[in-house]
Scaffold this motif. Structure first.
Motif, PDB file in Angstrom:
ATOM      1  N   GLU A 166     -94.964 -33.809 -35.763  1.00  0.00           N
ATOM      2  CA  GLU A 166     -95.223 -33.488 -34.356  1.00  0.00           C
ATOM      3  C   GLU A 166     -95.189 -34.733 -33.473  1.00  0.00           C
ATOM      4  N   ASP A 167     -95.525 -35.894 -34.015  1.00  0.00           N
ATOM      5  CA  ASP A 167     -95.435 -37.129 -33.233  1.00  0.00           C
ATOM      6  C   ASP A 167     -93.986 -37.406 -32.827  1.00  0.00           C
ATOM      7  N   PHE A 168     -93.058 -37.198 -33.757  1.00  0.00           N
ATOM      8  CA  PHE A 168     -91.642 -37.371 -33.428  1.00  0.00           C
ATOM      9  C   PHE A 168     -91.196 -36.306 -32.424  1.00  0.00           C
ATOM     10  N   ALA A 169     -91.715 -35.100 -32.579  1.00  0.00           N
ATOM     11  CA  ALA A 169     -91.365 -34.025 -31.649  1.00  0.00           C
ATOM     12  C   ALA A 169     -91.860 -34.340 -30.237  1.00  0.00           C
ATOM     13  N   ASP A 195     -90.370 -26.311 -29.274  1.00  0.00           N
ATOM     14  CA  ASP A 195     -88.919 -26.148 -29.407  1.00  0.00           C
ATOM     15  C   ASP A 195     -88.350 -27.144 -30.425  1.00  0.00           C
ATOM     16  N   VAL A 196     -88.822 -28.373 -30.344  1.00  0.00           N
ATOM     17  CA  VAL A 196     -88.323 -29.410 -31.253  1.00  0.00           C
ATOM     18  C   VAL A 196     -88.736 -29.102 -32.685  1.00  0.00           C
ATOM     19  N   MET A 197     -89.971 -28.682 -32.852  1.00  0.00           N
ATOM     20  CA  MET A 197     -90.473 -28.369 -34.192  1.00  0.00           C
ATOM     21  C   MET A 197     -89.743 -27.189 -34.822  1.00  0.00           C
ATOM     22  N   GLN A 198     -89.307 -26.238 -33.973  1.00  0.00           N
ATOM     23  CA  GLN A 198     -88.670 -25.025 -34.478  1.00  0.00           C
ATOM     24  C   GLN A 198     -87.155 -25.125 -34.565  1.00  0.00           C
ATOM     25  N   ALA A 199     -86.610 -26.280 -34.180  1.00  0.00           N
ATOM     26  CA  ALA A 199     -85.159 -26.488 -34.280  1.00  0.00           C
ATOM     27  C   ALA A 199     -84.743 -26.502 -35.756  1.00  0.00           C
ATOM     28  N   PRO A 200     -83.446 -26.294 -36.021  1.00  0.00           N
ATOM     29  CA  PRO A 200     -82.990 -26.292 -37.415  1.00  0.00           C
ATOM     30  C   PRO A 200     -83.439 -27.552 -38.158  1.00  0.00           C
ATOM     31  N   VAL A 201     -83.892 -27.353 -39.388  1.00  0.00           N
ATOM     32  CA  VAL A 201     -84.428 -28.453 -40.190  1.00  0.00           C
ATOM     33  C   VAL A 201     -83.281 -29.236 -40.826  1.00  0.00           C
ATOM     34  N   LEU A 210     -83.142 -31.599 -33.277  1.00  0.00           N
ATOM     35  CA  LEU A 210     -83.360 -32.130 -31.940  1.00  0.00           C
ATOM     36  C   LEU A 210     -83.915 -33.553 -31.947  1.00  0.00           C
ATOM     37  N   MET A 211     -84.295 -34.051 -33.103  1.00  0.00           N
ATOM     38  CA  MET A 211     -84.816 -35.421 -33.191  1.00  0.00           C
ATOM     39  C   MET A 211     -83.720 -36.456 -33.370  1.00  0.00           C
ATOM     40  N   ALA A 212     -82.463 -36.025 -33.445  1.00  0.00           N
ATOM     41  CA  ALA A 212     -81.331 -36.936 -33.635  1.00  0.00           C
ATOM     42  C   ALA A 212     -80.457 -36.929 -32.393  1.00  0.00           C
ATOM     43  N   CYS A 213     -79.952 -38.088 -32.006  1.00  0.00           N
ATOM     44  CA  CYS A 213     -79.047 -38.151 -30.859  1.00  0.00           C
ATOM     45  C   CYS A 213     -77.650 -37.728 -31.300  1.00  0.00           C
ATOM     46  N   CYS A 294     -81.903 -43.743 -31.232  1.00  0.00           N
ATOM     47  CA  CYS A 294     -80.863 -42.958 -31.895  1.00  0.00           C
ATOM     48  C   CYS A 294     -81.474 -41.771 -32.638  1.00  0.00           C
ATOM     49  N   PHE A 295     -82.688 -41.943 -33.094  1.00  0.00           N
ATOM     50  CA  PHE A 295     -83.521 -40.877 -33.650  1.00  0.00           C
ATOM     51  C   PHE A 295     -84.921 -41.058 -33.059  1.00  0.00           C
ATOM     52  N   ALA A 296     -85.644 -39.972 -32.905  1.00  0.00           N
ATOM     53  CA  ALA A 296     -87.020 -40.085 -32.415  1.00  0.00           C
ATOM     54  C   ALA A 296     -87.824 -41.018 -33.302  1.00  0.00           C
ATOM     55  N   HIS A 297     -87.489 -41.045 -34.569  1.00  0.00           N
ATOM     56  CA  HIS A 297     -88.180 -41.900 -35.531  1.00  0.00           C
ATOM     57  C   HIS A 297     -88.017 -43.377 -35.183  1.00  0.00           C
ATOM     58  N   ASN A 298     -86.817 -43.749 -34.752  1.00  0.00           N
ATOM     59  CA  ASN A 298     -86.604 -45.147 -34.409  1.00  0.00           C
ATOM     60  C   ASN A 298     -87.333 -45.517 -33.130  1.00  0.00           C
TER      61      ASN A 298
END
Length: 393
Positions: A166-169, A195-201, A210-213, A294-298
């Protein structure tokens, strides 16, 4: 050394692969915008640095010749995803050390759909050592490599500090809110955390789509000049590059056996340290940041790498709203790569475009009130990181 003025900037709206103009047309558009913004002609440009990743040799000449053919040096630059800011780094050096008085940096990319892939498969890959380390640290061999890298870095942060999906979302949702204010954002629809959490895994428990550009096509340009040149030509000299650093990998990238290090955490931290020291300020003095999401993670791990929050403090930083309007910093007011897209050669110069507008006070609905200090972070695996500090004079 002379001060470096950002004299003019230009940027095309990024587009999905197959929906854009060709690379040379996009680059021409961005260059002409920058010239108009600076109020000068192409004949005033003394050197040019052209950045792109996917293209044949001398694409820079092909693009720049559409604007003018004056016989100036044209240097083609390729530094993976940090290509645009590497062109900016070289242009800034030429100004700062008195090699030239007016220099163009342009970046562009005409990309293919789908995940990034190597073009030359008959020779050693520059990512071979990175891939070997990634394979040893990340089990998920069925997902695209870039996702493994940055998803793996995010998972490393989760394992160390208890960060959640959820932090990344929340980061992705924040990016979408900012993008609704940006007419140049490709994805300008607001999405919620749900919406982000429910996007395709894409990686269970680690990443949704949605966490990837996305890969996109586009062009961006900046014209840098000296103080004397700005004075002589009546150029707006309010925005200056006051410090800049480029770093590359050290043995710790591989020896640490940590995916965060493999994707450049140390490069980011070292470049930021150099910039703060050179400018004589700290992270707390920064108002607005464009960083490499480039990713929410980054984006999350870069908060810590840039010193915007302590190591392990990104989760609280996000929860407190310190990454958006009303908080300590506004990160990626443009919507970032997550919303604009990521045409590799243009990305760093698109960040320059945004921050120049912020410091001029011309960013419209996304204006960060009272912005005087801006920080840019652009990262390329393989690897190189460029951190640039801009200040309003």
């Amino acid at each position: 050394m002379t001060k470096t003025i950002v004299a003019g900037v230009g940027m095309t709206k990024f587009a999905k692969p197959g929906a854009s103009e060709t690379y040379d047309v996009m680059a021409e558009d961005a260059i002409r915008q920058a010239l108009k913004d600076a109020g000068i002609g192409f004949e005033d440009i003394q050197q040019a640095y052209a950045g792109y990743v996917y293209g044949d040799s001398t694409c820079g000449q092909k693009a720049i010749y559409r604007v003018g053919m004056t016989g100036i040096p044209v240097v083609n630059v390729n530094n993976n995803c940090s290509t645009g800011s590497t062109a900016l780094f070289l242009a800034r050096q030429a100004i700062e050390y008195g090699i030239a008085d007016c220099v163009l940096a342009v970046g562009f990319e005409q990309m293919q759909p789908g995940a990034l892939a190597s073009v030359f498969t008959d020779r050693p890959s520059p990512f071979a050592d990175f891939d070997t380390t990634c394979d040893a640290l990340v089990d998920n061999a069925d997902i695209p490599l870039a996702l493994r890298y940055f998803g793996g870095a995010g998972k490393s942060h989760m394992d160390k500090y208890g960060t959640t999906l959820e932090d990344f979302a929340r980061i992705r949702a924040k990016a979408s809110r900012h993008a609704t204010r940006n007419p140049l954002a490709l994805f300008d629809k607001e999405v919620s955390v749900e919406d982000v959490m429910q996007a395709p895994v894409m990686w269970p428990g680690v990443m949704t789509r949605l966490m990837a550009c996305p890969p996109t096509c586009g062009g961006a340009a900046a014209i840098l000049c000296s103080e004397d040149f700005a004075r002589k030509h009546g150029i707006d000299s309010r925005v200056q590059i006051t410090a800049q650093a480029m770093t590359t990998d050290t043995p710790a990238t591989f020896d640490a056996r940590d995916m965060m290090q493999l994707v450049g955490y140390d490069m980011t931290a070292d470049a930021a340290r150099q910039v703060y020291e050179a400018a004589g300020i700290g992270a707390e003095d920064v108002d607005v940041v464009e960083l490499h999401d480039c990713f929410a993670h980054n984006e999350l791990i870069t908060y810590e790498g840039l010193g915007l929050c302590p190591e392990g403090g990104a989760q609280k930083f996000i929860a407190d709203g310190d990454n958006t309007y009303g908080g300590k910093y506004v990160t990626n007011p443009s919507g970032g790569l997550l919303s604009k897209g990521h045409p590799l050669g243009a990305t760093g110069l698109a960040q320059c475009y945004e921050l120049t507008g912020q410091l001029r006070g011309t960013a419209g609905q996304r204006q960060v009130e009272g912005a005087k200090v801006a920080l840019q972070h652009n990262l390329g695996l393989g690897g190189a990181c460029v951190v640039t500090l801009y200040q309003r004079a």
